[in-house]
Design a protein around this motif. Sequence first.
Motif, PDB file in Angstrom:
ATOM      1  N   UNK A 387      18.552 -23.891-102.294  1.00  0.00           N
ATOM      2  CA  UNK A 387      17.274 -24.355-101.326  1.00  0.00           C
ATOM      3  C   UNK A 387      17.213 -22.804-101.082  1.00  0.00           C
ATOM      4  N   UNK A 421       1.473 -21.475-105.251  1.00  0.00           N
ATOM      5  CA  UNK A 421       1.663 -20.792-103.857  1.00  0.00           C
ATOM      6  C   UNK A 421      -0.171 -19.671-103.914  1.00  0.00           C
TER       7      UNK A 421
ATOM      8  N   UNK B 241       8.087 -21.117 -93.651  1.00  0.00           N
ATOM      9  CA  UNK B 241       9.343 -20.599 -94.259  1.00  0.00           C
ATOM     10  C   UNK B 241       9.297 -19.316 -93.191  1.00  0.00           C
ATOM     11  N   UNK B 285       7.627 -16.130-101.607  1.00  0.00           N
ATOM     12  CA  UNK B 285       8.364 -16.243-101.262  1.00  0.00           C
ATOM     13  C   UNK B 285       9.463 -15.569-101.162  1.00  0.00           C
ATOM     14  N   UNK B 289      11.136 -12.428 -98.812  1.00  0.00           N
ATOM     15  CA  UNK B 289      12.600 -11.191 -98.477  1.00  0.00           C
ATOM     16  C   UNK B 289      13.047 -10.384 -98.839  1.00  0.00           C
ATOM     17  N   UNK B 321      18.607 -15.195 -94.774  1.00  0.00           N
ATOM     18  CA  UNK B 321      17.248 -15.934 -96.216  1.00  0.00           C
ATOM     19  C   UNK B 321      18.655 -17.096 -96.960  1.00  0.00           C
ATOM     20  N   UNK B 322      19.087 -16.700 -96.740  1.00  0.00           N
ATOM     21  CA  UNK B 322      20.307 -17.790 -97.590  1.00  0.00           C
ATOM     22  C   UNK B 322      20.604 -19.322 -97.423  1.00  0.00           C
ATOM     23  N   UNK B 324      18.049 -20.247 -94.763  1.00  0.00           N
ATOM     24  CA  UNK B 324      16.773 -21.231 -94.427  1.00  0.00           C
ATOM     25  C   UNK B 324      16.576 -21.536 -96.118  1.00  0.00           C
ATOM     26  N   UNK B 325      16.009 -22.350 -96.358  1.00  0.00           N
ATOM     27  CA  UNK B 325      15.253 -23.161 -97.976  1.00  0.00           C
ATOM     28  C   UNK B 325      14.192 -22.201 -98.122  1.00  0.00           C
ATOM     29  N   UNK B 326      13.564 -22.214 -98.837  1.00  0.00           N
ATOM     30  CA  UNK B 326      12.066 -22.108 -99.836  1.00  0.00           C
ATOM     31  C   UNK B 326      11.762 -23.217 -99.799  1.00  0.00           C
ATOM     32  N   UNK B 327      10.022 -22.731 -99.672  1.00  0.00           N
ATOM     33  CA  UNK B 327       9.989 -23.853 -99.711  1.00  0.00           C
ATOM     34  C   UNK B 327       9.095 -24.128-101.275  1.00  0.00           C
ATOM     35  N   UNK B 328       9.744 -25.044-102.266  1.00  0.00           N
ATOM     36  CA  UNK B 328       9.608 -25.378-103.603  1.00  0.00           C
ATOM     37  C   UNK B 328       8.765 -26.264-103.938  1.00  0.00           C
TER      38      UNK B 328
END
Lengths: 463, 329
Positions: A387, A421, B241, B285, B289, B321-322, B324-328
């Motif tokens: 995630x 994005x 994010x 993202x 990061x 950072x690991x 928190x889910x990345x918006x994909x």
Amino acid sequence: MSPPDARNALKALYGLEQCAMTAMLLVSLDAWLPPPPAAWLLWSLACLPLTWAWARLCLGRRWHPAWELAGGLALGAASVWALWRVSLPANPPPPEDLLWVRQGMILAAGVFCWASGWRLARVRLTRYRVIDLVHWTLAMLMVLLLPASLHGASVHLPLGWLAVFTLAALCSLWLVRRLEGPPGGNLGRGALAFGVALVSFAALTAALWLGVSRRLLAMFAEPAGAAAEGLAGLGAYLEGTVLWLVGLLRGGMLRGAAQAPPPPPAGGGGSAAGGLLAQGGSGMLGKALLLGLMALLACFLLFMAYWTIREILARMAASAQGAPPAVGFWRALCLAWRRCLEALAQAGRRLRALWPGGGRDRGQGAAVHLYQNLERWGQARGLPRRPGQTPLEHLDRLGAAYPELAGEMGLIVGQFVARRYGPDTQTDRDAQERARRAWRRVSAVRLRLGKRKPLTEPKDDEA
Amino acid sequence: MTATGAPYADACSTEEAVRRVQRGVQAFLDNVGLVLVGRRETVTLLMVALLCEGHVLLEDVPGMGKTLLAKTAARSLQCGFRRIQFTPDLMPSDVTGLRYYNQKSGDFVLLPGPIMANVVLADEINRATPRTQSCLLEAMQERQVTIDNETLPLPRPFLVLATQNPVEQEGTFPLPEAQLDRFLLRLSQGYPSLEEELAIVERFESRDPLVELQPVMSAQDLGELAGLCRRVMVERSLRRYMLEVVRATREHELVRLGASPRASQALFWSAQALAAVQGRAYVLPDDVKRLAEPVLAHRLVLMPEARLGGVDKARIIAEILEKVPVPVT
């Protein structure tokens, strides 16, 4: 059972069976084209009103040949419009255009359903069924083999399905011969024949699924896809069987011609065929809705089963590689439900895309779809995206494990991040096409049972 | 204009604007590369800070080229540059300026301090007392100084490049949190590789390349490029994010004081600038990061047990950072 009743029952059966076969055909196409089996769900939803209208007009009290003709012309015009958008001369043809071919085929199948009712009144059932068989064989050859050869894909997959369909059709032919006998023909023998067809189809599906024919299995995109196709096909036949039996019971067929209620008055619309369901009472719409709901439920359950199996197989593949399980069983179930909802949303987008001018986000949808395919592809190989991982970080991971495909995967991910994005601008068709070709090269690397490729992923990345 | 071509036009597209930024930044990086060996990442992030008109804290052990980097960057910009050597006896008026009585004219005359420049190098900032350090607070945030009840605006752009040595504790005063929060980025270079060190020795063997360095960008150019960076798109889910990452620093069990809303703004602007520097009209993202540690780490105040346990702030950021889910999707 009187001959008109048997004939009407067979009309209903043919229509439903053709819908099911079209659905299976679509699923077969989906096994090696970018769109997922969501098309199966879409088609199932789309065929409901078609089936209802067909049954209503062919078997209802207001049936009239002119209605069929008008409907056939309308559907034919829609097919022409769909096919008009196709530009096949490019070699290889753009996959987007191939989608249009498929959509055109859906509509053509609808036209065929209508036309079959028209023809059925004029030819003997056995002869009709033979025509039907030849027609479908040619159609499948055209739809499956032509794009397959143009795309350089293996022809064994469509040939395998062709064999299955042919066998099923032959069994169906036997059923027709049984039912077409003298008045009062044996319904039990007909049902038995249909059951045999069903079992033969299920056996073949199971054989494909379990990998009895490894060679055939390897030709599918992956084992889960083969299983899903088998389940979808099986479900389609089950659905057809249930609908057929319901139609028989509701139509009073089992009560016999002598106890059947009198035909409707001429003023209510000259029913050429008598009207099987019309004999069952006035609640035709309710019955059709009931049948539609049943079909919808069956589709939904099948789709869920498909995703559940996919997730479980992905988990097995990951654990076989020594990686920690990506998802547990219950998590897989939840994911399956979520995927169903996503598929519904995707089906909605596809429907919008069918509308003139409504397909503005198709480029974005395609880019997202290809990336989702890549994600699932990585997950099935024990390299799921975490995630907290960005698509580009995931790409690094995949590229480290499959360096020979790094370029192709980079193309897919690059297009996805630009669409996801970036500003929502019109998609470059060339870029779309390059990404699709890249996906075909990536998806050609199959996950074989017992012969999985060892991963060369660096250990520190897993930490 | 020296490097970036025609004056900025409002009508140009975002892609064209981004290309202009990239060209300008490339000229700057090439110019800095005439003096500095390697350090591409640090110089790129320094440029990001310049494009955001944000202040930079260069933190490294002695001899790593912090001052040289700051001087090279300042020399590459054709604008006012002043250096302040922070010492324990430095007074606030030595920085901001003062009014003195002119006996000839018979009135008070303003003597501007070294802070009245576009680029101010605050060398070894942690050697000054907190009182002197605090005189920078107003200048860094409001871009103005107050001398004898009179508020004077600072020239624009105004950038503070501060250096400090993280190892030496004797005779130093740690920067207050309020001041740390005003630094957009904290950069640390680390030791060069063997080849880089060899190249450094050879480059400075006979001459000092800094002496011959010519500016490639004016203050006006920098302002224009900074304006262009604001046009870079940040997709809505990415904005969320960024905020989730910042908020996660406040909820971390080892953090006593997390990043402020100012940090959220800093992350947003610097992500836009980094995307533009890379020639992209939208933020990824990955940009967030990459910038999370330089933007957020120095703003965190750890729990005493974490400090005693030697927990690294960078590790906390990496952990966040690991998670928190990345918006994909």
